[in-house]
Structure formats: structure tokens, C-alpha cells
Design an enzyme around this catalytic site. Structure first.
Site, PDB file in Angstrom:
ATOM      1  N   GLY A 235       0.819  -1.204   0.000  1.00 32.65           N
ATOM      2  CA  GLY A 235       0.000   0.000   0.000  1.00 32.65           C
ATOM      3  C   GLY A 235       0.857   1.260   0.000  1.00 32.65           C
ATOM      4  CB  ILE A 462       0.017  -3.034   4.145  1.00 38.23           C
ATOM      5  CG1 ILE A 462       0.814  -2.193   5.146  1.00 38.23           C
ATOM      6  CG2 ILE A 462      -1.431  -2.615   4.130  1.00 38.23           C
ATOM      7  CD1 ILE A 462       0.859  -0.709   4.802  1.00 38.23           C
ATOM      8  CB  THR A 464       3.835  -3.649   8.580  1.00 37.21           C
ATOM      9  OG1 THR A 464       2.491  -3.973   8.949  1.00 37.21           O
ATOM     10  CG2 THR A 464       3.803  -2.531   7.557  1.00 37.21           C
ATOM     11  CB  ILE A 627      12.161  -3.888  18.788  1.00 32.83           C
ATOM     12  CG1 ILE A 627      12.841  -2.527  18.561  1.00 32.83           C
ATOM     13  CG2 ILE A 627      12.084  -4.693  17.502  1.00 32.83           C
ATOM     14  CD1 ILE A 627      12.097  -1.596  17.625  1.00 32.83           C
ATOM     15  CE  LYS A 698      10.510   6.076  20.428  1.00 37.33           C
ATOM     16  NZ  LYS A 698      11.356   7.213  20.875  1.00 37.33           N
ATOM     17  N   GLY A 699       6.714   2.635  16.667  1.00 36.87           N
ATOM     18  CA  GLY A 699       6.472   2.504  15.232  1.00 36.87           C
ATOM     19  C   GLY A 699       7.710   2.755  14.410  1.00 36.87           C
ATOM     20  N   GLY A 701       7.565   2.097  10.689  1.00 33.85           N
ATOM     21  CA  GLY A 701       7.222   1.985   9.278  1.00 33.85           C
ATOM     22  C   GLY A 701       7.696   3.138   8.429  1.00 33.85           C
ATOM     23  CD  GLU A 702       4.889   5.884   7.831  1.00 37.02           C
ATOM     24  OE1 GLU A 702       5.185   6.163   6.658  1.00 37.02           O
ATOM     25  OE2 GLU A 702       3.935   5.147   8.121  1.00 37.02           O
TER      26      GLU A 702
END
Length: 736
Positions: A235, A462, A464, A627, A698-699, A701-702
Site C-alpha cells: 500500500g 500490508i 508490515t 521492538i 513507537k512505530g 514503518g516511516e
């Protein structure tokens, strides 16, 4: 009950639980679904960028074999625009009138018995236009300019006074082009009405948004709509909005009274499902000779479609990146005759960080200071706007550990001073952050008499690793082996989940799963609260822990019993519990809720005669909070790194200045890196759990993409002395 016993299951680099389905071809993607009586749709796209439709002749198309209907603005009902969402307004509704706002706009849809018949008939629709001169460039004086609609412009201190103090001022213009998301899987929608009930299979990153939007557009209850997306073929943000092809598929299914399936073509993917908007940015940075930042002024101009509300504050990251007393950031948009933009991996920061971190590097060179030392000297220990301590921030460790792993100390400071035979060698780096994003989420957990658990939420995966990390998390919280836990997602009938995007899903969903699992253990304690036969009688949640499918008192494994034993003794087949998460608020916590941070280190090699640029090595040092799975998190950073290299060296969606047509809307023409372009990549994680939430993620992906373009550009400057300020970096810019 211990909230999270890390080290047993959570954090381990488990293989993906959905991998067997994917590698065997058994994972059902939206394009794989079919239902009895299904027919197919194809789109009719505008061949001009601006104007009005004066006539549409559908006679030949309607007479073509297998055609059931041709829908245009002349015979379509007037559809309502979708609702405001967490990400802003919905795209404009299709087929509302005769206006054309961009090349490729959906001006009709053909329904036929087969996909081939539908596509052929779509080519037979004859359209006559009254054209207008399209506005295609942000510098066009005819473009309508919009001020920041979300109030994200910032100002602190007095930038005029700050620049008056500066010994060195860098004032430059940086540009980034349109990029197109291009997931490998073509986006598809299958819609099936049954009375007022509607089932939709869709390539979406947000099933609940599709359900809410379709309920608004078609004026039917949300409760009668079910949206399914158990697997999505990538995506990168393209599935975050409900695009017009989804609405047209649902409309076509209602019109012909049969299930309708529509699969976009690759060229349609370039004009139908969003893109990263281009930007023109001006940054002015002032510093003292000692290396102290005294002023930053960052102005961004981005493109937006004629009647769309998509917005990306490209300058906002400059407001919080460094400890600088005088900062001003401003963003504006220019309305153009282009397809609607949308989020693409690392929206806003992907563009803004390139300008900021390139300019920071320029200042470091101007004052003769090592670029790493300059960043460390101006490190923001507190949130610069809120004046609060961060809930977590390991950026300093990212800088130092990343530099050590990369070998930054081997860098010689002079431009052009490092060589390997005929190749010029350059080292570059960039500081990275991605803002905190999290919204409410819900999950449900159940435990059965056989000792297995079933956990679900209407999220999407997607690619991840959501299936995997939520299985790990639930297994640890319930004291079960991973094989005894099933996690399901991708169904709007499940508890509410937000979009898979903005690096916010893992945190929101993990905290909801955490709450559901804790409440589920509490349900078992409630069942045995007065049970004289149970060693857990009267136990409180904090008195117990869970291991090997058993609830037992802390420190006494024997003082407990299994889930199955409790259920069987009380005549129950299963127990369930719901959990929900709400985003933490900085003002309530007394600390600034932190997003991810990182540092990117890059080595490039350049052939000065041919202008060839090769990225030789990349080290990414990332603070992503806790993580949950080292392997899937590392894969996210590696994938983001490849995307960052692609942004820096290859990707540019080219729009023909005369027609507004996207000129490179195929994989043969739109450049992306192949294996030979991808270097050795190392990923290290720094820091630990974030204090703002129970799970502490905290993420990531970006943040994997952010900073690569700047680091590569900075390395090019170190190798050649040439400063590149326009993406992508091409051979003509490098010919020395």
C-alpha cells in the site's frame, strides 16, 4: 499480573505467522476473490486535464458483446462526498457533473460479463470536451494558493533577531518531485449487494473507513456493510483513502444487481490512488562560528488537487528537530489540475527532512564543523515547542552507535579527499525523526477450553508484520505458546481499528491487545473468585502471572490452574474480553509523547567522468521504542531504506506540461531500484520502551525512509564538493 515479560516471546525475531500462506499462494488478496454471478467493471478516464465534457456517446460501448451498463454523469445518481476522517477530507465524489479537473479523471464506468469485454467497451466510449488551459505547476501565477489548513505552522522566538546574531547564514531552495506509491499488487474492489446489505473486498489499509465512507455516500446504515481485507498486496499509503474507483464499483453493483469486480490497471494506479505531492522548499538557517544554531526559517509549498483537502506539512519537522531559539515554519499549497495526492511512506517528513538535513549539512561545512558534531551540539534534550521532557529519546545513542558501526571516524573532512581507484568516495549522514501518531483502537481476546486463544481487530497487515507481532504479544500476555494463539484482522465486523499508516497502528493495536488480554485474565479470576476448589480464589490481577497456559500466583507456580481447567469446572466453553487504547496526551503525562528517531549513515561512490552514483553502504540506527519482533522491525527499516534510495536516485512521476498526462505510468518507464542498486544495509536499534504507553512501542514503518535522500546528497557533496538540492539526483547533475 506482570504487564509484559519481554525476552520470552516479545522481541524475538520470529518468522511471520502468515508466511506459509503467502509463499504457498494461499493468502487471499482482494483480487483473488470471486462470487457466483460476478461481473466486471472498467473505467473510462478523461483524456484532458481541465475543461468540461460537452458530449458522451455510449452507443457503441453499450452494443459491445457482454456489456451490461455504462455509467456516466448523465445517468448516475448524485453521490455524496465521503466524510471527514482522521486523515482529512475524503476525495471528491465521482460523476457529479461535467467538469474535468485532471487527466485520467474517472468520467465513466463500464460493466460487462468479463474484464476483457469491459475494458474493450470502455475504449469505445466517445467523449467530446471543451478544454481549458490546465494549471500544472506550483509556480504558475494562476494557481490558487492555500494557507495551512490544520494550524500546524509554528513560530517561536524572533527569527529576524536570530539571523542578526548569526555568523553564517545558509539560504537555499530545495525541490522534491511527485512520487507514486506503486504497490506490486494492483488495487482491486469486489462489491456485492444483498438488499440493503453490502459486502466489499477491497485493497484498503483501513476497513472501517471504507465502511463509514460507503455508508455516507450511499445513505445506508454502517451496520449493513462489511469490508474485508485479510491480505493487502502492499500500500505505502495508497490504501488510506476511499478512492472513486471503490465508490464506482459499489455503484455499478447496485445498478446491475450483480456482484461487480474492478481491478485497476497499472497506468490507472498512477492517477487513481494518490501520490506523494511535489514540494518547493526554502530554508534559511543561521549559526554562530562556534556551532550554535540561532535561527531556522522553513517555508514549504506543495501541490494539491483542485477540490481535494489532502495536506502534508513538510516544514513542521524543522520546528522540533533541534535546540534552536528562533524558528519559523510555514506551509502552503497550490491547487493544480492533477490527480488527488495522498500519503506515501513517510508523508511530509520524506520531503521536509531532505531539505532540513541537507541545509544543516551545508551550515556544518560553512563553519568548518564535523556534521555529526554539529548535530550533537544542537541536540534537543526537551521538546522545543512544549518545553517538556521526551517520553523517550535515544537519538544521541543513534548518532554515536550508528557512527561507530559505520566507521564515521575514518571520514576525512575535505570534499573530494577520499578515493578508491577511479571512484570518489563520500560519507554523509542525516538526523531523523518521525512524529508520534496514535488514535483509539479496540481488540477482543478469547480463550477456549482447549487452551487456545483467538484475538482479533479490524486492522490490516500490508506486509508490515501485524499478524505476527500481535500473535507474539498476545501469546506472551496470556502465557501461551505462539502456536496456541490465532490473531485475525481485516474485517470491519471486528472491533474498531485505525488505519495501517503513519507508524501508528502497532502502538494503538498493541495497547488494545494488551488491555484485552489483561481483562481476559481478570475474567478468569472473576470466575474463580469464590471457588473454594481453586488455588486462585480471591486473587487479584497483580497477585498472579501466566505461564504455559496456566494462571498462577506470582512466585508460586503450583498455586494455579490452567485456563481449560477453570472453564471445564465451571461449564464454560470460552471467555472473552475487550480492550481499547486511547492515545496518550503530553499535557496529562507531563512529558512530550515521542515518535521514532534515527540516524542514517551512507557511503557513496561516484565515477567523476561518467557521473555514475552508487550507494555502497547504509547504516540505520533507529530508536523505535520497544521492538516487538527484531526480524519484522528490521525488515521495515530495510524496506524503508530501499524506498529512500529510490526517492533519492530514481523516482519521479513525470507529468506532460502540455496535456497533464502522466508520461511514465508503467513499470517500464517509472524508475525504481533493482537488486544491483541496493547496497549492504545494517540496522541497529537503540534505546528501549517508550514511557507513554503500556507496551512502549513507537512505530518504525516511516522512519526507515526518512533521511536517506539527505544523507545520500550529503555524501555526494563530501565526495565531489557539489551540492545537489533537487530530487532525484541524476547523471546530468553529477557530471564533473
Amino acid at each position: 499480573m506482570t504487564t509484559l515479560e519481554t525476552g520470552r516471546i516479545v522481541g524475538a525475531g520470529l518468522d511471520r505467522v502468515d508466511a506459509p500462506l503467502k509463499v504457498s499462494g494461499a493468502a487471499p488478496y482482494p483480487n483473488d476473490f470471486a462470487v457466483p454471478g460476478m461481473v466486471h467493471a472498467a473505467l473510462v478516464g478523461s483524456t484532458v486535464a481541465a475543461g468540461r465534457i460537452t458530449a458522451i456517446d455510449t452507443t457503441e460501448a453499450l452494443a459491445a458483446p457482454g456489456v451490461l451498463d455504462v455509467i456516466t454523469h448523465l445517468n448516475a445518481p448524485r453521490l455524496e462526498r465521503g466524510p471527514m476522517t482522521l486523515l482529512g477530507g475524503s476525495p471528491p465524489a465521482p460523476l457529479r457533473d461535467d467538469r474535468v479537473l485532471h487527466h485520467g479523471q474517472h468520467i465513466g464506468v463500464v460493466v460487462a460479463e468479463s474484464a476483457e469485454q469491459a475494458r474493450h467497451a470502455a475504449s469505445l466510449v466517445r467523449v467530446t470536451y471543451e478544454t481549458s488551459k490546465a494549471v500544472l505547476d506550483v509556480d504558475d501565477p494562476r494557481a490558487e494558493i492555500l494557507d495551512n489548513p490544520w494550524g500546524l505552522d509554528t513560530e517561536r522566538g524572533d527569527v529576524t533577531a536570530g539571523f542578526a546574531r548569526a555568523d553564517v547564514v545558509v539560504d537555499e531552495r530545495y525541490t522534491t518531485p511527485d512520487n507514486t506509491n506503486n504497490p506490486l499488487g494492483l488495487m482491486a474492489t469486489l462489491a456485492h449487494w444483498q438488499g440493503d446489505g453490502l459486502t466489499v473486498h477491497d485493497s484498503t489499509q483501513w476497513p472501517h473507513n471504507v465502511r463509514t465512507t460507503l455508508a455516507t455516500v450511499f445513505q445506508v446504515p454502517e451496520s449493513g456493510i462489511r469490508v474485508l481485507a485479510p491480505f493487502v498486496g502492499g500500500g505505502f499509503g495508497a490504501g488510506l483513502r476511499v478512492w472513486s474507483h471503490v465508490i464506482l464499483t459499489v455503484l455499478a453493483a447496485r445498478r446491475v444487481g450483480r456482484p461487480v469486480k474492478l481491478v485497476l490497471t497499472r497506468p490507472e494506479m498512477f492517477s487513481s490512488v494518490g501520490h506523494r505531492p511535489n514540494s518547493v522548499q526554502r530554508i534559511r538557517i543561521g549559526a554562530t562560528r562556534d556551532g550554535d544554531l540561532v535561527a531556522i526559517e522553513h517555508h514549504g509549498m506543495s501541490s494539491v488537487a483542485m477540490e481535494d483537502d489532502d495536506y502534508e506539512p513538510v516544514s513542521f519537522g524543522s520546528a522540533v528537530a533541534y535546540d534552536c531559539p528562533h524558528v519559523l515554519t510555514r506551509d502552503r499549497q497550490a491547487r493544480l489540475n492533477i490527480p488527488c495526492p495522498g500519503s506515501m511512506r513517510a508523508p511530509a517528513e520524506g520531503q521536509g527532512n531532505f531539505a532540513l538535513e541537507s541545509a544543516i549539512d551545508e551550515v556544518a561545512y560553512a563553519i568548518g564543523m564535523d556534521p555529526l558534531e554539529f548535530r550533537l551540539r544542537n541536540y534537543a534534550e526537551e521538546h522545543p515547542l512544549l518545553g517538556l521532557p521526551w517520553s523517550s529519546k535515544a537519538l544521541r545513542e543513534c548518532y554515536t552507535q550508528g557512527a561507530e558501526r559505520f566507521g564515521w571516524a575514518r571520514r576525512t573532512p575535505g570534499t573530494g579527499s577520499m578515493r578508491d581507484g577511479r571512484w570518489l568516495v563520500g560519507y554523509g549522514m542525516a538526523g531523523v525523526s518521525y512524529p508520534f501518531y496514535q488514535v483509539p483502537c479496540q481488540a477482543r481476546a478469547s480463550l477456549r477450553r482447549d487452551g487456545s486463544a483467538y484475538v482479533r481487530s479490524a486492522a490490516t497487515d500490508i506486509g508490515t508484520g501485524t499478524y505476527t507481532v500481535m500473535t507474539q504479544l498476545a501469546a506472551e500476555l496470556l502465557g501461551l505458546d505462539v502456536g496456541r494463539v490465532r490473531f485475525d484482522l481485516g474485517d470491519s465486523d471486528m472491533p474498531y481499528a485505525p488505519q495501517a499508516g503513519g507508524s501508528g497502528l502497532t502502538g494503538a493495536l498493541a495497547n488494545a491487545v494488551h488491555g484485552a488480554c489483561r481483562r481476559l485474565v481478570q475474567e478468569f479470576l472473576d470466575v474463580v473468585a469464590g471457588d473454594e476448589a481453586s488455588p486462585l480464589r480471591g486473587a487479584l490481577l497483580d497477585d498472579v502471572t501466566v505461564t504455559d497456559g496456566r494462571v498462577h500466583r506470582v512466585g508460586d507456580v503450583a498455586a494455579g490452574e490452567s485456563y481449560g481447567e477453570i472453564l471445564a469446572r465451571h461449564g464454560l466453553e470460552e471467555l472473552s474480553a475487550d480492550g481499547r487504547s486511547t492515545p496518550p496526551r503530553s499535557e496529562e503525562l507531563g512529558m512530550a509523547v515521542a515518535g521514532a528517531f534515527g540516524a542514517k549513515f551512507v557511503e557513496v561512490r561516484i565515477d567523476p567522468e561518467l557521473g555514475l552514483l552508487r550507494v555502497a553502504r547504509v547504516v540505520s540506527a533507529i530508536d523505535g521504542g520497544r521492538i516487538l519482533n527484531e526480524k519484522t522491525a528490521g525488515s521495515q527499516i530495510i524496506g524503508g531504506t530501499v524506498g529512500g534510495i529510490s526517492q533519492a536516485l530514481f523516482e519521479e512521476t513525470a507529468t506532460d506540461a502540455g496535456t497533464g498526462r502522466i508520461a511514465n505510468a508503467t513499470f517500464g518507464d517509472y524508475l525504481m531500484p533493482v537488486n544491483a542498486d541496493v547496497p549492504d544495509m545494517e540496522v541497529i536499534f537503540c534505546g528501549g520502551p517508550d514511557r507513554a504507553t503500556a507496551v512502549g512501542t513507537k512505530g518504525v514503518g516511516e522512519v526507515g525512509l526518512v533521511g536517506l535522500a539527505a544523507a545520500i546528497g550529503n555524501a555526494v557533496h563530501h565526495a565531489t564538493g557539489r551540492r545537489l538540492r533537487s530530487l532525484p539526483f541524476t547523471i546530468d547533475q553529477l557530471m564533473l
